[in-house]
Each structure stands twice: as C-alpha cells, then as structure tokens.
Design an enzyme around this catalytic site. Structure first.
Site, short mmCIF file in Angstrom:
data_model
loop_
_atom_site.label_atom_id
_atom_site.label_comp_id
_atom_site.label_asym_id
_atom_site.label_seq_id
_atom_site.Cartn_x
_atom_site.Cartn_y
_atom_site.Cartn_z
N SER A 147 43.78 45.12 34.14
CA SER A 147 45.06 44.35 34.48
C SER A 147 45.45 43.17 33.64
O SER A 147 44.69 42.62 33.05
CB SER A 147 45.02 44.01 35.88
OG SER A 147 46.05 42.97 36.36
N TYR A 160 40.89 38.56 42.16
CA TYR A 160 41.14 40.20 41.79
C TYR A 160 41.14 40.00 40.32
O TYR A 160 40.56 40.90 39.47
CB TYR A 160 42.50 40.58 42.32
CG TYR A 160 43.07 41.71 41.74
CD1 TYR A 160 42.49 42.85 41.76
CD2 TYR A 160 44.02 41.42 40.83
CE1 TYR A 160 42.99 44.01 41.13
CE2 TYR A 160 44.58 42.61 39.82
CZ TYR A 160 44.15 43.89 40.24
OH TYR A 160 44.60 44.92 39.60
#
Ligand code: NAP
Length: 255
Positions: A147, A160
C-alpha cells in the site's frame, strides 16, 4: 477512461491470486485471465469463490476456484495441491490478502489487532510463498500487494501502514533469495474504492479530500492495480526484481 487494449502475455501460464473473489484481487485475476493465463481464484467463502469463477468463465477465462483463508495452513496447502493437480505448474503468485482491523495510533492499538495484522498481512504472505516455492517454474513471478501507506503510515491506520512497510522489506529479501529463477516485486496501491475502504470512499466529502491528495485528481481503480500487477508479473518486467511500483496517482510516497 479509455478502454485499454489487452494483449496475451500470459498465454500458457498458471496464476494464483489470493483474496481474489472481489476488489483488487478479482481485477488482477481477471486481467491475467484475459491475457491468457489459467487463473486460480481463492478467498474464505465457497459462495464467493463460485461466483467469481463464474464471472471469469463467462468471459472465456480458464479458472479454478479453491477456498483459502490465507492464515490456514491446510487451506494454503490445498490451494497449491489443487492448482498443480489441475494445471501441473505455477508461474505467477499474487499475494493480495490483507486486513485492517483497527483505527488510530500505534500506541493505542490493541494487542489482538497487532497480532491479526501480523498474522494476515505479513506472516501469511511469507508462508504462502514458502508453500509456493517448490512449485514455481523457472521464469516465474511473485507480486506482493502492499500500500502507499507503507511509506507514510496515515495516523488513522498507522499499524496497518507499518504491516505494509514490512512487505517492502520482504520484497527485497525474497527477491534475493528466490533469484534467479523467480522475480519478486510489489505493488503499492493508493486509495481504490472497494469494500476494504468503503467507510472512506462512500462519504462524498472524504472522497473528494482524498482525490485532492493525488496529482491526477482521482482515486485509483481496481483495473489500474491489475494493469500494474500484470506488468510486473509479465515478461515485460523480466529485468525487474525486488522493486515496488507505487500506483497512487502521484500521492506522496518516496523519492
Ligand atoms: P476487498 O475489496 O475488501 O477484497 C476482499 C477480498 O479478500 C475478497 O475476495 C474476500 O473474500 C477476500 N479475503 C478477505 N480476507 C481474506 C483472507 N483472510 N484470506 C483470503 N481471502 C480473504 O479489498 P481490496 O481493497 O481489494 O484490497 C486488496 C489488497 O489491496 C489488500 O492487500 C489491501 O491492503 C491492498 N490495498 C487496498 C487499497 C484500497 O484502497 N482498496 C489501498 C492500498 C492497498 P472472502 O470474504 O470470501 O474471504
């Protein structure tokens, strides 16, 4: 957006994509399939697997569906066994599954959420590739889905982001370990409207705010992520390994 012309770079190849019954994973499987690969679809629920396989088959794509929660060792083994039984080999593995069970700062994150992030986002990716390695062909390719938040972990999902930072290191380390027969690369998506981030993208104002953070003034699409993944998995990227491709419309990432 203009419809992309799709080639046949994966003719005769076999590709496994985890968490591929919806969202980015489904689009990756669809793209590889449209380019000629036999694709193996998987996720936790049989019903979702069946529906996704059906959606691919009506497009003329050769597809096999196998239930696989990426943290379940038996189901991971079954994923590879069934693939090799049916197609005899594996050329491409895309490790796409992830969870985001908590919000807020790292120091506020519950231990159970830290465990889950490690378990699914990092450990399962490592074990998946450990299971895949004996089956991988010479000239095979692995793509990890990280990501853009791996570079600048957002305060709202800090832990995360850090779990995704680990995948950047894993990409480099595995590229060295798996060379020269297997290339290992990574895609770092920006914000893409899927179920995963529905709580962000369904609010019009928040969505606009995020569009403004990109240079291209739009959010990503699952097809954008699929195109980048297909590139890295294909022979067009045959001299690229250990790299991360940020696909985030110019959002801040790294130099
Ligand atoms: P999504 O739309 O929520 O995709 C969910 C898919 O994952 C479904 O097929 C689901 O099926 C499956 N799944 C969920 N947990 C699983 C597990 N433990 N094992 C196997 N399958 C599982 O998510 P997405 O947005 O496409 O995200 C895909 C990847 O892109 C993730 O790694 C995510 O971190 C990354 N990413 C996404 C964005 C974004 O903005 N969307 C941005 C950056 C990075 P079942 O329910 O049947 O299991």
């Amino acid at each position: 957006m203009a419809k992309t012309k799709i080639g046949k770079r994966f003719h005769g190849k076999v590709a496994i994509v985890t968490a591929s019954t919806l969202g980015i994973g489904f689009s990756i499987a669809e793209r590889l399939g449209l380019e000629g690969a036999s694709v193996v679809i998987s996720s936790r629920r049989q019903k979702n697997v069946d529906m996704a396989v059906e959606k691919l088959k009506i497009q003329g794509i050769e597809a096999l569906g196998v239930v696989c929660h990426v943290s379940n060792a038996e189901q991971r083994k079954n994923l590879f066994d069934r693939t090799v039984q049916k197609y005899g080999k594996i050329d491409v593995v895309v490790s796409n599954a992830a969870v985001s069970p908590s919000f807020g700062s790292i120091l506020q994150t519950q231990e159970s959420a830290i465990d889950k992030l490690w378990e699914v986002n990092v450990k399962a990716a490592i074990l998946l590739l450990k299971d895949a390695a004996p089956h991988l062909q010479k000239g095979s390719a692995v793509v990890l889905i990280s990501s853009v938040s791996a570079y600048q972990s957002p305060s709202s999902w800090a832990m995360y982001g850090v779990s995704k930072t680990a995948l950047l290191g894993l990409t480099k380390a595995l590229a060295a370990e798996m060379a020269p027969d297997t290339r290992v690369n990574c895609v770092a998506p920006g914000l893409v409207p899927t179920r995963f981030v529905e709580y962000v993208t369904k609010d019009h104002a928040v969505r606009e705010e995020n569009e403004e953070k990109t240079l291209l003034k739009r959010l990503g699409t699952t097809e954008d992520m699929a195109a980048a993944t297909a590139f890295l998995a294909s022979d067009d990227a045959s001299y690229i390994t250990g790299e991360t491709l940020v696909v985030a419309g110019g959002m801040p990432s790294r130099l």
